[in-house]
Design an enzyme around this catalytic site. Structure first.
Site, PDB file in Angstrom:
ATOM      1  N   LEU A 102       0.985  -1.075  -0.044  1.00  0.00           N
ATOM      2  CA  LEU A 102      -0.178   0.152   0.085  1.00  0.00           C
ATOM      3  C   LEU A 102       0.956   1.248  -0.067  1.00  0.00           C
ATOM      4  O   LEU A 102       2.169   1.135   0.628  1.00  0.00           O
ATOM      5  CB  LEU A 102      -1.100   0.016   1.337  1.00  0.00           C
ATOM      6  CG  LEU A 102      -1.931  -1.020   1.475  1.00  0.00           C
ATOM      7  CD1 LEU A 102      -2.772  -1.065   2.747  1.00  0.00           C
ATOM      8  CD2 LEU A 102      -3.125  -0.998   0.258  1.00  0.00           C
ATOM      9  N   ASP A 103       0.371   2.259  -0.831  1.00  0.00           N
ATOM     10  CA  ASP A 103       1.284   3.626  -0.581  1.00  0.00           C
ATOM     11  C   ASP A 103       1.468   4.018   0.953  1.00  0.00           C
ATOM     12  O   ASP A 103       0.784   3.659   1.668  1.00  0.00           O
ATOM     13  CB  ASP A 103       0.543   4.747  -1.350  1.00  0.00           C
ATOM     14  CG  ASP A 103       0.633   4.321  -2.770  1.00  0.00           C
ATOM     15  OD1 ASP A 103       1.283   3.444  -3.283  1.00  0.00           O
ATOM     16  OD2 ASP A 103      -0.275   4.817  -3.586  1.00  0.00           O
ATOM     17  N   ARG A 104       2.638   4.676   0.987  1.00  0.00           N
ATOM     18  CA  ARG A 104       2.692   5.142   2.292  1.00  0.00           C
ATOM     19  C   ARG A 104       1.660   5.907   3.043  1.00  0.00           C
ATOM     20  O   ARG A 104       1.132   5.773   4.335  1.00  0.00           O
ATOM     21  CB  ARG A 104       3.952   6.250   2.362  1.00  0.00           C
ATOM     22  CG  ARG A 104       4.473   6.776   3.711  1.00  0.00           C
ATOM     23  CD  ARG A 104       6.081   6.977   3.830  1.00  0.00           C
ATOM     24  NE  ARG A 104       6.541   8.039   2.946  1.00  0.00           N
ATOM     25  CZ  ARG A 104       6.803   9.182   3.615  1.00  0.00           C
ATOM     26  NH1 ARG A 104       6.578   9.457   4.860  1.00  0.00           N
ATOM     27  NH2 ARG A 104       7.238  10.145   2.777  1.00  0.00           N
TER      28      ARG A 104
END
Ligand code: URA
Length: 253
Positions: A102-104
């Site tokens: 998942l993106d940051r």
């Protein structure tokens, strides 16, 4: 195997907490209070009860993490906090890692495990495992966005997406998307292609397992036996020739 190693390896307590529980008589081996934290046990034969919970050796561990923003989907990062930093040392030493990315700034459901083959099987593009995301956009999505998503859009980069399901709120500033693949920044890029701009993104379901509404951001819990079964059903779909059985949490037989 040493009793304290066995208990800490299951993610139940640190070795020190285990030693304290032994001193307090809260660890039973085959129904009798354990004499020492470093006593030898046979995980295949001995039964262990830790502070009232019967435990048995599991080959792998599976956790649902409610990922907070600001953490990278990695086991180690020199500059930024990694999702596995949210887990105790004894689990990190076991080799846990995030299943997928998942993106940051994305929050929500992340599977954390030490089961490499299962993770691989869930992530392989051949498997079409479903992931559901909830987003908020700074600008409203176009009227035709649902059709664009369901027809399998081509991203600005030229990448072809598989058909996805979009359900927009009436103001078209938020919605839910169901994907069966996982391209880099996929939701953000799909929403952008439909005239939106994602300002909040949360994963609310993975492989048929919904994010536990009672799980606070930054917290994790072990998956239930039913949830692990669902993961395995998604990862290794049964064919007419094959069937497999599953006893709670992959116990060694
Ligand atoms: N799509 C994105 O854009 N970001 C994520 O983190 C996951 C899916």
């Amino acid at each position: 195997m040493r009793l304290d190693k066995y208990i800490s390896g299951q993610g139940l307590a640190s070795r020190r907490a285990c030693a304290e529980a032994v001193r307090r008589g809260q660890v039973l081996v085959n129904g009798l209070p354990a004499a020492r934290a470093d006593m030898q046990i046979d995980p295949d034969k001995d039964s262990v009860c830790f502070c009232g919970t019967d435990i048995s050796y599991t080959e792998h561990v599976y956790f649902m993490l409610n990922k907070p923003a600001g953490y990278v989907s990695a086991t180690d990062d020199r500059r930024l906090p990694a999702v596995t930093d949210l887990f105790p040392e004894q689990l990190r030493r076991r080799g846990i890692f995030p299943c997928g990315r998942l993106d940051r700034d994305t929050t929500g459901l992340m599977l954390i495990t030490d089961d490499g083959p299962l993770s691989h099987a869930l992530l392989t593009p051949r498997r079409h495992v479903e992931k559901v995301y909830r987003f908020v956009s700074a600008t409203p999505l176009a009227k035709q966005a649902e059709d664009l998503f369901s027809s399998g859009m081509v991203l600005a980069s030229g990448e072809q997406c598989k058909p996805a399901t979009l359900r927009c709120a009436p103001d078209r500033l938020s919605g839910e998307v169901t994907l069966t693949e996982g391209k880099y920044h996929q939701i953000k890029r799909m929403v952008a292609a439909a005239g939106g701009s994602v300002v909040q993104l949360e994963r609310i379901c993975f492989a048929g397992i919904p994010l536990d509404a009672g799980l606070e951001r930054g917290c994790y819990r072990a998956l239930t036996a039913d949830e692990i079964l669902k993961l395995k059903e998604n990862a290794y779909p049964k064919t007419e020739e094959t069937s497999w059985t599953f006893s709670s949490n992959s116990h060694r037989s």
